[in-house]
Design an enzyme around this catalytic site. Structure first.
Site, PDB file in Angstrom:
ATOM      1  N   GLU A   7     -22.525  43.512   8.885  1.00 12.99           N
ATOM      2  CA  GLU A   7     -22.038  44.567   9.795  1.00 12.99           C
ATOM      3  C   GLU A   7     -23.095  44.958  10.822  1.00 12.99           C
ATOM      4  O   GLU A   7     -22.801  45.678  11.778  1.00 12.99           O
ATOM      5  CB  GLU A   7     -21.558  45.798   8.994  1.00 12.99           C
ATOM      6  N   GLY A  43     -26.776  50.587   1.476  1.00 10.27           N
ATOM      7  CA  GLY A  43     -27.360  51.922   1.519  1.00 10.27           C
ATOM      8  C   GLY A  43     -28.406  52.003   0.431  1.00 10.27           C
ATOM      9  O   GLY A  43     -29.293  51.149   0.366  1.00 10.27           O
ATOM     10  N   GLU A  44     -28.273  52.961  -0.443  1.00  4.90           N
ATOM     11  CA  GLU A  44     -29.201  53.071  -1.569  1.00  4.90           C
ATOM     12  C   GLU A  44     -28.325  53.252  -2.804  1.00  4.90           C
ATOM     13  O   GLU A  44     -27.645  54.267  -2.948  1.00  4.90           O
ATOM     14  CB  GLU A  44     -30.137  54.258  -1.346  1.00  4.90           C
ATOM     15  N   SER A  45     -28.350  52.242  -3.665  1.00  8.44           N
ATOM     16  CA  SER A  45     -27.327  52.194  -4.720  1.00  8.44           C
ATOM     17  C   SER A  45     -27.444  53.336  -5.728  1.00  8.44           C
ATOM     18  O   SER A  45     -26.423  53.800  -6.245  1.00  8.44           O
ATOM     19  CB  SER A  45     -27.336  50.840  -5.425  1.00  8.44           C
ATOM     20  N   CYS A  83     -24.892  44.383   0.074  1.00  5.32           N
ATOM     21  CA  CYS A  83     -26.184  44.926  -0.324  1.00  5.32           C
ATOM     22  C   CYS A  83     -26.053  45.932  -1.477  1.00  5.32           C
ATOM     23  O   CYS A  83     -25.752  45.526  -2.594  1.00  5.32           O
ATOM     24  CB  CYS A  83     -26.885  45.503   0.903  1.00  5.32           C
ATOM     25  N   ILE A 135     -32.264  44.060   4.076  1.00  7.03           N
ATOM     26  CA  ILE A 135     -32.997  45.336   4.087  1.00  7.03           C
ATOM     27  C   ILE A 135     -33.211  45.793   2.645  1.00  7.03           C
ATOM     28  O   ILE A 135     -32.254  46.168   1.970  1.00  7.03           O
ATOM     29  CB  ILE A 135     -32.220  46.411   4.888  1.00  7.03           C
ATOM     30  N   ARG A 136     -34.449  45.732   2.203  1.00  5.80           N
ATOM     31  CA  ARG A 136     -34.755  46.033   0.788  1.00  5.80           C
ATOM     32  C   ARG A 136     -33.632  45.481  -0.094  1.00  5.80           C
ATOM     33  O   ARG A 136     -33.021  46.193  -0.903  1.00  5.80           O
ATOM     34  CB  ARG A 136     -34.939  47.533   0.563  1.00  5.80           C
ATOM     35  N   ARG A 158     -32.017  44.376  -8.236  1.00  5.00           N
ATOM     36  CA  ARG A 158     -31.767  45.418  -7.238  1.00  5.00           C
ATOM     37  C   ARG A 158     -32.633  45.344  -5.985  1.00  5.00           C
ATOM     38  O   ARG A 158     -32.139  45.487  -4.865  1.00  5.00           O
ATOM     39  CB  ARG A 158     -31.979  46.774  -7.922  1.00  5.00           C
ATOM     40  N   HIS A 203     -26.566  42.144   5.430  1.00  5.23           N
ATOM     41  CA  HIS A 203     -25.727  43.105   6.162  1.00  5.23           C
ATOM     42  C   HIS A 203     -25.011  42.465   7.361  1.00  5.23           C
ATOM     43  O   HIS A 203     -25.466  42.629   8.498  1.00  5.23           O
ATOM     44  CB  HIS A 203     -26.606  44.236   6.709  1.00  5.23           C
TER      45      HIS A 203
END
Ligand SMILES: NC(=O)CC[C@H](N)C(=O)O
Length: 253
Positions: free
Chosen positions: A205, A47-49, A79, A143-144, A109, A203
């Site tokens: 999943e 997600g976005e940490s 991630c 993803i990023r 990151r 990822h």
């Protein structure tokens, strides 16, 4: 029967829940500290940490998450989840962010660049194939994504990958020490295991290959003394920008 918690504050928790369903394992979305007591293992999704850390901080989840790691129950970070589990993260937003820690590594990151430099690549995963069968390759969805720059002596490397030219090109123009270090690297680590902890920069999943989930489900509770030591923390200077009184998050059964 194993029950697996999936931290469900933000990010790809639905996809992990679906993967658990496909494999025939009960998944529980975790939004409250007390829910952790009822699960045998935990997945922290991508997600976005920074956002995830703010939400976890706001809902006072960090002490319970650290406690969960230190009891030796299996925890897998994908991630942003990997960033959460690392003992140290670099490339954080100013003010840093709180981490759970426990995984003896340093992550960068946004190592591979911005959202635009997201990519898919075929990873070589001999250890996964040895333990779970199937092909030696695995489709890595980045993803990023973060990357692991350094690991401690107890950390087993399960996959690494070449630094894509795109990543190198995107940072050629920026002039500071950290970027130079990235450009000079040929390969970076993207999957690791340390006792009861698993970390992947990509990822699984989001693919149909469930071998990482299956590998994770075979990880046993680690009862070594090492696990009961206090998990290091960092970035505690995070500002409580969301206010002081947490509201109750809903629980979806
Ligand atoms: N897909 C992801 O989880 C991206 C993580 C992102 N690099 C972060 O800092 O949170």
């Amino acid at each position: 029967m194993t029950t697996v918690g999936v931290l469900a504050l933000q990010g790809s928790f639905n996809e992990h829940m679906a993967a658990l369903r496909r494999i025939g394992v009960k998944g529980v979305e975790i939004r409250k500290a007390e829910q952790l007591q009822a699960v045998d293992a935990l997945i922290i999704p991508g997600g976005e940490s920074t956002t995830m850390a703010k939400l976890a901080h706001y809902h006072n989840l960090f002490p319970a998450l650290r406690e969960f790691v230190s009891t030796g129950k299996p925890v897998w970070g994908t991630c942003a989840g990997l960033i959460f589990l690392a003992n140290k993260a670099i490339g954080q937003k100013s003010g840093g962010q709180e981490l759970i820690g426990g995984l003896d590594c340093i992550v960068n990151r946004n190592f591979f660049g911005s959202q635009l430099q997201s990519f898919e690549t075929e990873l070589s995963v001999p250890k996964l194939a040895e333990e779970e069968g199937g092909p030696n390759g695995f489709r890595g969805v980045f993803i990023r994504a973060p990357a692991i720059l350094e690991v401690g002596p107890d950390v087993e490397i399960l996959a690494d990958c070449p630094v894509p030219l795109e990543t190198k090109k995107s940072i050629m123009s920026v002039d500071n020490g950290q970027e130079e270090e990235i450009v000079s690297r040929e390969r970076v680590i993207v999957a690791v295991r340390q006792g009861n902890l698993l970390g992947t920069a990509f990822h699984p999943e989001l693919t149909t290959d469930l071998r990482w989930h299956s590998l994770f489900l075979k990880m046993k509770k680690d009862s070594s003394d090492r696990c009961l030591q206090r998990v290091p923390t960092s970035g505690t200077d995070l500002e409580d920008s969301l206010g002081k009184t947490p509201f109750d998050l809903p629980i979806y059964e």
